[in-house]
Enzyme design. Sequence first.
Site, PDB file in Angstrom:
ATOM      1  N   TYR A  43       0.858  -1.180   0.000  1.00 45.31           N
ATOM      2  CA  TYR A  43       0.000   0.000   0.000  1.00 45.31           C
ATOM      3  C   TYR A  43       0.902   1.240   0.000  1.00 45.31           C
ATOM      4  CZ  TYR A  43      -2.933   3.647   2.059  1.00 45.31           C
ATOM      5  OH  TYR A  43      -3.584   4.831   2.336  1.00 45.31           O
ATOM      6  N   ASP A  78       0.522  -8.126   5.600  1.00 51.84           N
ATOM      7  CA  ASP A  78      -0.683  -7.313   5.480  1.00 51.84           C
ATOM      8  C   ASP A  78      -1.742  -8.181   4.810  1.00 51.84           C
ATOM      9  OD1 ASP A  78      -2.718  -5.535   4.710  1.00 51.84           O
ATOM     10  OD2 ASP A  78      -1.316  -3.864   4.531  1.00 51.84           O
TER      11      ASP A  78
END
Length: 402
Positions: A127, A192
């Site tokens: 991200y 993640d």
Amino acid sequence: MDAMDYAPSATPKALATEAVHAGREDLAALGLHAPPLDLSTTYPSYDARAEAARIDEFAATGARLDGPPVYARLDNPTVARFEEALARLEGAEAAVAFASGMAALTAVLLARANQGLRHVVAVRPLYGCSDHLMDAGLLGTEVTWTDPAGVADAIRPDTGLVVVESPANPTLAEVDIRAVAHSCGSVPLLVDNTFATPVLQRPVGLGARIVLHSATKYLGGHGDVMGGVVACDEEFARELRRVRFATGGVLHPLAGYMLLRGLSTLPVRVRAASATAAELVRRLTTDPRIARVHYPAIGGAMVSFEVYGDPHEVIAGVRLITPAVSLGSVDTLIQHPASISHRIVHEGDRKAAGVSDRLLRMSVGLEDVEDLWRDLTQALSARSAEPAAAARSVAGPRPVGR
């Protein structure tokens, strides 16, 4: 009978059952059906000496306090229910919730740096704001970027963490978590798991020691709550609680309540949206207007695709699909990563990680597949969505969400 007599059974339960019941087993004994929402910021105590001893214990150990809460920055009963439920779904000993996914990642980095372990090994893409937080050294960390095969060679004596996102944002690239965990040796692997959720993947069972979620996404599931959470062992959870208390990145009790509610429908939502996404992938793969489609082997509701034409015309052309950042909601969202979620990543690093200027990322929701396809195909048929327009410049605002 005391509510504690209703402790979770040792008998394993299916994920769908855990999603509904985890963090709620004591409610019937309390005479309740819905979890209570505790909005208190502080709690009364007439024994200051005993309270001081409890606070000293928390400061020294980070362990959850026995007895009633003291102050909302230490703990909250509603948030604790969400943490217990998420830990159960991820197969972890504990979980610690934060005000956002970035607050959660910040706490992990600070906890490791506090032990003198400021070096991080990471695999792109991540991200965009996670990438920036580590790459810019905003917390005094130093990062070495590598591919999964280079993790073992990149580890140093001061390495405190290895970070991967799988499936990755926004290319949906996957890594072999078990193999990377083996390469980490004694260094904790953080995965993640925002895109996959425990419905599709449980990294702890594959060797990861830390699992990160932007709870804002699938865990909440309705685009109306922001939060982050880390699932890990109890030892590391204690470190995270101490960081959370000191830095104040706490999850609001109302958010904890809404996230616990969101977990109860998580398996149903993820599986339904994933089925629709798979059908859209099948159609996009054969569409002559699409240059390339990215979709992970484990499935899921996230789809990325590269267009021959101007991606901004596609964004401007949707009507049912919402052109917005974020993901994991019941409605379908589409965004242009190079302009928004990954704009903050240096252009060369962004493109090297596979985030091209013609890439679009779509979070598939719960609408009917035919309605979504009708909207998407008319947007792809916009005037500028032709191969001749592929060379147009694609610039945009800075990132504000995943």
